[in-house]
Design a protein around this motif. Structure first.
Motif, PDB file in Angstrom:
ATOM      1  N   ARG A  68      20.838 -45.874  -1.491  1.00  0.00           N
ATOM      2  CA  ARG A  68      20.062 -44.905  -1.957  1.00  0.00           C
ATOM      3  C   ARG A  68      20.658 -43.411  -1.804  1.00  0.00           C
ATOM      4  NH1 ARG A  68      15.405 -45.236   2.747  1.00  0.00           N
ATOM      5  NH2 ARG A  68      14.393 -43.163   1.370  1.00  0.00           N
ATOM      6  N   ASN A  69      22.061 -43.456  -2.077  1.00  0.00           N
ATOM      7  CA  ASN A  69      22.872 -42.289  -2.989  1.00  0.00           C
ATOM      8  C   ASN A  69      22.389 -41.691  -3.575  1.00  0.00           C
ATOM      9  OD1 ASN A  69      25.167 -41.049  -3.123  1.00  0.00           O
ATOM     10  ND2 ASN A  69      25.954 -42.150  -1.235  1.00  0.00           N
ATOM     11  N   PRO A  70      21.989 -40.702  -3.599  1.00  0.00           N
ATOM     12  CA  PRO A  70      21.740 -39.549  -4.846  1.00  0.00           C
ATOM     13  C   PRO A  70      22.913 -39.633  -5.592  1.00  0.00           C
ATOM     14  CG  PRO A  70      22.347 -38.133  -2.843  1.00  0.00           C
ATOM     15  CD  PRO A  70      22.237 -39.531  -2.337  1.00  0.00           C
ATOM     16  N   TYR A  71      23.906 -40.473  -5.504  1.00  0.00           N
ATOM     17  CA  TYR A  71      24.730 -40.495  -7.092  1.00  0.00           C
ATOM     18  C   TYR A  71      24.654 -41.573  -7.584  1.00  0.00           C
ATOM     19  CZ  TYR A  71      26.556 -35.858  -5.255  1.00  0.00           C
ATOM     20  OH  TYR A  71      27.438 -34.867  -4.887  1.00  0.00           O
ATOM     21  N   VAL A  72      24.418 -43.089  -6.984  1.00  0.00           N
ATOM     22  CA  VAL A  72      24.347 -43.949  -7.644  1.00  0.00           C
ATOM     23  C   VAL A  72      22.688 -43.411  -8.670  1.00  0.00           C
ATOM     24  CG1 VAL A  72      23.400 -46.786  -7.443  1.00  0.00           C
ATOM     25  CG2 VAL A  72      25.062 -44.954  -5.887  1.00  0.00           C
ATOM     26  N   THR A  73      23.040 -43.846  -9.536  1.00  0.00           N
ATOM     27  CA  THR A  73      22.089 -44.234 -10.951  1.00  0.00           C
ATOM     28  C   THR A  73      22.031 -45.018 -11.621  1.00  0.00           C
ATOM     29  OG1 THR A  73      23.601 -42.530 -11.807  1.00  0.00           O
ATOM     30  CG2 THR A  73      21.559 -41.771 -10.504  1.00  0.00           C
ATOM     31  N   ARG A  74      21.122 -45.514 -12.534  1.00  0.00           N
ATOM     32  CA  ARG A  74      21.300 -46.743 -13.559  1.00  0.00           C
ATOM     33  C   ARG A  74      22.079 -46.242 -14.222  1.00  0.00           C
ATOM     34  NH1 ARG A  74      16.275 -50.529 -14.405  1.00  0.00           N
ATOM     35  NH2 ARG A  74      18.157 -52.156 -15.993  1.00  0.00           N
ATOM     36  N   ALA A  75      22.680 -47.468 -14.592  1.00  0.00           N
ATOM     37  CA  ALA A  75      24.127 -47.067 -15.371  1.00  0.00           C
ATOM     38  C   ALA A  75      23.155 -46.552 -16.966  1.00  0.00           C
ATOM     39  CB  ALA A  75      24.753 -47.973 -15.729  1.00  0.00           C
ATOM     40  N   GLU A  76      23.832 -45.811 -17.778  1.00  0.00           N
ATOM     41  CA  GLU A  76      22.814 -46.254 -19.280  1.00  0.00           C
ATOM     42  C   GLU A  76      24.069 -46.757 -20.134  1.00  0.00           C
ATOM     43  OE1 GLU A  76      22.810 -41.697 -20.116  1.00  0.00           O
ATOM     44  OE2 GLU A  76      22.564 -41.007 -17.896  1.00  0.00           O
ATOM     45  N   ASN A  77      25.186 -46.873 -20.444  1.00  0.00           N
ATOM     46  CA  ASN A  77      26.414 -47.943 -21.071  1.00  0.00           C
ATOM     47  C   ASN A  77      26.881 -48.910 -20.033  1.00  0.00           C
ATOM     48  OD1 ASN A  77      27.503 -46.692 -20.263  1.00  0.00           O
ATOM     49  ND2 ASN A  77      26.936 -45.048 -21.638  1.00  0.00           N
ATOM     50  N   ILE A  88      28.789 -44.498 -18.057  1.00  0.00           N
ATOM     51  CA  ILE A  88      29.377 -43.201 -18.112  1.00  0.00           C
ATOM     52  C   ILE A  88      27.792 -42.191 -18.301  1.00  0.00           C
ATOM     53  CG2 ILE A  88      31.341 -42.727 -17.581  1.00  0.00           C
ATOM     54  CD1 ILE A  88      31.811 -42.184 -20.633  1.00  0.00           C
ATOM     55  N   PRO A  89      27.586 -41.536 -18.641  1.00  0.00           N
ATOM     56  CA  PRO A  89      26.679 -40.903 -19.340  1.00  0.00           C
ATOM     57  C   PRO A  89      26.269 -41.035 -20.710  1.00  0.00           C
ATOM     58  CG  PRO A  89      26.803 -38.706 -17.199  1.00  0.00           C
ATOM     59  CD  PRO A  89      28.105 -39.780 -17.560  1.00  0.00           C
ATOM     60  N   ALA A 121      25.544 -47.510 -11.759  1.00  0.00           N
ATOM     61  CA  ALA A 121      26.575 -46.562 -11.795  1.00  0.00           C
ATOM     62  C   ALA A 121      26.746 -45.558 -10.334  1.00  0.00           C
ATOM     63  CB  ALA A 121      26.604 -45.726 -12.873  1.00  0.00           C
ATOM     64  N   PRO A 122      27.606 -45.798  -9.877  1.00  0.00           N
ATOM     65  CA  PRO A 122      27.694 -44.627  -8.437  1.00  0.00           C
ATOM     66  C   PRO A 122      28.771 -43.493  -9.459  1.00  0.00           C
ATOM     67  CG  PRO A 122      28.768 -46.983  -7.360  1.00  0.00           C
ATOM     68  CD  PRO A 122      28.058 -46.761  -9.550  1.00  0.00           C
ATOM     69  N   PHE A 123      28.802 -42.003  -9.067  1.00  0.00           N
ATOM     70  CA  PHE A 123      29.506 -41.625  -9.569  1.00  0.00           C
ATOM     71  C   PHE A 123      29.824 -41.331  -8.273  1.00  0.00           C
ATOM     72  CE2 PHE A 123      30.319 -36.864  -9.486  1.00  0.00           C
ATOM     73  CZ  PHE A 123      30.756 -36.966 -10.407  1.00  0.00           C
ATOM     74  N   ASP A 124      31.132 -41.197  -9.209  1.00  0.00           N
ATOM     75  CA  ASP A 124      32.793 -40.454  -8.339  1.00  0.00           C
ATOM     76  C   ASP A 124      34.125 -39.897  -8.946  1.00  0.00           C
ATOM     77  OD1 ASP A 124      34.170 -40.723  -5.664  1.00  0.00           O
ATOM     78  OD2 ASP A 124      35.687 -41.640  -6.512  1.00  0.00           O
ATOM     79  N   GLY A 125      34.245 -38.264  -8.010  1.00  0.00           N
ATOM     80  CA  GLY A 125      34.678 -38.019  -8.960  1.00  0.00           C
ATOM     81  C   GLY A 125      36.278 -38.286  -9.139  1.00  0.00           C
ATOM     82  N   ASP A 126      36.617 -39.068  -8.338  1.00  0.00           N
ATOM     83  CA  ASP A 126      37.938 -39.709  -8.035  1.00  0.00           C
ATOM     84  C   ASP A 126      38.142 -40.717  -9.709  1.00  0.00           C
ATOM     85  OD1 ASP A 126      39.018 -38.674  -6.232  1.00  0.00           O
ATOM     86  OD2 ASP A 126      39.130 -40.636  -5.145  1.00  0.00           O
TER      87      ASP A 126
END
Lengths: 402, 268
Positions: free
Chosen positions: B134-143, B147-148, A165-170
């Motif tokens: 490898r972007n720090p904003y890419v994390t394992r999906a929790e659902n 979203i968290p 899940a990439p986080f993106d503010g938009d």
């Protein structure tokens, strides 16, 4: 919060594949017979469905304040049903004619429905300009290797799109806009960030792609956020590569062995192109579900592909290419003109620039066309610019610049 | 004019990041300009992008763009018209196609040659670029919502408490602001992502996300001013006195957050 129901996968297949194929079947007479393959028919139907969504959504957004999305759902569903019924009717008529003419066998009937799948004729095989020179060759081991590498890389991208899940503010704007339409039945009347009522947001008002996501979500019974983040990348990522494959085939012509290698490089470039937050590659894999990502990775490559077809056609003798074959890129360009605004407001300018400059090169080049032919090209370019022009004008009006 | 030109230069630099991929693109552009025989490819992948690059750096064009789009922050998208990926891939394939066409007798040496140049191009891309995953904003999906899970649990807890069917106002800490409404739009936020991203002043945020101990009186006043029904606080956050003293009733909790309901508004 309900995420989806048991029939959601089937409904998604219905709205994203079956309905566009039927729409495409209704539109297929516009295509030259050898382009009437299932994938092209689906693609034409899909683009037509998306392009039709834009004016209906804009109308509902402007005219209905509180239940615009509910009304949009009704109107657009009726339109899709009519188009699908037309496609179905055409299909039934073709099959009926097959029976009357005594055509037997499932395959033969299928070829009547989608004549593009017919084996290429001998004359076409050696035709110098139609771009279908497919001399039977032994598949090189390296080509097979590149095809396998490409498929593995594509699979990695699809798996990562689902599992990560990439986080993106938009997303707090676009995804919420979709969900808000799905859950409240409104279009652009609430601020996505907080949920209070607001005036029309002119910057995003004409880009109806989030509302289309809401429509598919409502019709399939899936939560719009799940559709955006988990399902749509599975549609758009392969579709973007299909676009690149078309470009590759046009670039390398008879050297089809290079297309798989071309796709491998593009896959690597997409995965390693995250050098800043601005590149289309970053948008492609980190925010696939957002309209601007699709402008950079779907609409612009599609435009390059269509311009290449136009450029190649200009190299041919006048009259050598059938009328429907000549019109095909222009029909697609017209649809992409509508979609430029559908995906993102800035797309109107980008697509307009690319379309005008590309067409100008075709018109001004020393092709084999007569003056009348060039005037015809100018008129066709003008027609393709109409949707973008109307959207740009509306955008300026909404802002109060005019 | 020079200032405007420099703005475009800065945008171009930011777009290219470390700049190495941009250099690879420019090399590919020059390679195609020199080696490409196909006029169509040269026009589309060399001449048109050069025209767009010229326009991008042209101060007059930037002025026009800002005027038309009402913002200059999206001007980088002009560079999307220069298809970096396709140009580099095309140049890489042309390099590879110097080698004999398929169908020719394939020897081990030829097979190795056919892999060598493409492999070198691929290595160049890998070395010049940065892997998106490898972007720090890419994390394992929790659902499935991506979203968290904590955000999902907070929303469910609030909905369970009030029963749903209408909209309620909620104040949440900064780290949940992006996600709450991606799950449930019946929850109206006391402040949103715009306040966080653009640093606008918001009384609730100032009180709720203040470093150190929370001034509960100030927070409570700010919340009542915005008519918030629920308050979500980080478990580890300390307050100068208990929220219950300000009539905030602890109605639910998750692993990381405590959820309070305004007793006064419930009574009303």
């Amino acid at each position: 919060m309900e995420s989806a129901h048991a029939y959601t996968p089937l409904l998604l297949l219905l709205w994203l594949f079956a309905v566009p194929v039927l729409t495409g079947l209704a539109m297929a007479p516009l295509l030259p017979p050898d382009r009437q393959k299932v994938r092209t028919v689906w693609f034409l139907g899909f683009l037509t469905d998306l392009a039709l969504f834009e004016p209906v959504a804009v109308f509902c957004m402007m005219r209905i304040v509180y239940a615009g999305f509910d009304m949009l759902t009704r109107i657009y569903t009726v339109i899709l049903i009519i188009l699908s019924a037309a496609g179905l009717l055409r299909g039934v008529l073709i099959l009926h004619r097959c029976r009357r003419e005594g055509v037997r066998g499932r395959e033969a009937r299928f070829l009547h429905l989608f004549p593009g799948h017919r084996p290429v004729e001998v004359a076409d095989l050696f035709h110098p300009r139609r771009g279908r020179v497919r001399i039977e060759q032994r598949i090189a081991k390296s080509e097979l290797l590149y095809a396998v590498i490409f498929l593995v890389l594509l699979l990695i991208q699809l798996v990562m799109a689902v599992l990560y899940a990439p986080f993106d503010g938009d997303d707090a704007y676009y995804v919420v806009q979709s969900l808000q339409s799905q859950q409240t039945g409104t279009i652009q009347t609430l601020i996505p960030y907080i949920g209070y009522s607001t005036v029309l947001d002119y910057r995003h008002a004409l880009a109806e792609y989030p509302v289309w996501i809401a429509y598919i979500a409502r019709m399939s019974g899936i939560h719009a956020t799940i559709l955006s983040h988990t399902v749509l990348p599975l549609l758009w990522i392969p579709l973007c590569y299909a676009m690149y494959a078309c470009c590759g085939r046009l670039i390398f012509k008879e050297r089809t062995d290079l297309v798989a290698l071309f796709l491998c490089f593009l896959c690597l470039f997409s995965m390693w192109g995250n050098v800043s937050i601005y590149t289309p590659e970053t948008f492609f894999l980190m925010r696939t579900w957002q309209g601007k990502a699709l402008i950079g990775n779907f609409v612009i490559p599609a435009l390059f592909c269509l311009l290449m077809i136009l450029f190649r056609q200009e190299g041919a003798e006048p009259g050598e290419i059938p009328v429907r074959e000549r019109l095909f890129p222009w029909i697609m360009l017209f649809l992409l003109g509508v979609l430029s605004g559908f995906f993102s407001t800035s797309g109107i300018l980008l697509v307009g620039m690319l379309l005008v400059s590309g067409a100008a090169v075709v018109i001004l080049s020393r092709g084999k066309g007569t003056l009348m032919h060039k005037i015809r090209l100018l008129v066709l370019t003008g027609i393709c610019c109409i949707p973008g022009g109307v959207l740009a004008l509306m955008s300026l009006l909404l802002r109060g610049d005019m | 004019m020079y200032g405007i030109f420099m703005e475009s230069v800065v945008i171009f630099k930011l777009y290219g990041g470390n700049g190495v991929l941009t250099i690879l693109y420019l090399f590919s552009l020059v390679f195609l300009l020199i080696r490409e025989r196909d006029r169509t490819v040269r026009r589309l992948f060399v001449w048109l992008p050069l025209l767009y690059l010229f326009l991008f750096f042209c101060p007059l064009f930037r002025k026009l763009y800002v005027r038309v789009m009402h913002a200059g922050d999206t001007q980088y998208r002009m560079l999307w018209l220069c298809p970096m990926g396709m140009t580099v891939a095309c140049a890489g394939c042309r390099l590879a196609s110097w080698l004999p066409m398929r169908g020719a007798h394939l020897t081990v040496k030829r097979f190795f040659d056919r892999l060598l140049l493409p492999a070198l191009t691929a290595v160049l891309i890998l070395l010049c670029g940065s892997l998106v995953y490898r972007n720090p904003y890419v994390t394992r999906a929790e659902n499935a919502w991506h979203i968290p899970q904590e955000a999902v649990e907070v929303c469910d807890a609030i909905r369970h408490d009030y029963g749903g069917g209408y909209r309620v106002r909620v104040a949440v800490p900064e780290d949940l602001v992006h996600f709450i409404r991606q799950y449930d739009t019946d929850l109206i936020l006391a402040y949103g992502r715009d306040i966080v991203a653009y640093g606008y002043y918001n009384r609730v945020r100032e009180a709720l996300d203040a470093p150190g101990i929370i001034d509960m009186t100030e927070l409570s006043e700010a919340l009542r001013e915005t008519e918030a029904d629920y308050l979500v606080m980080k478990r580890e956050k300390e307050t100068d006195h208990a929220p219950e003293e300000e009539n905030w009733f602890l109605c639910a909790q998750t692993d990381e957050y405590l959820i309070y309901r305004d007793v006064k508004r419930s009574v009303d």
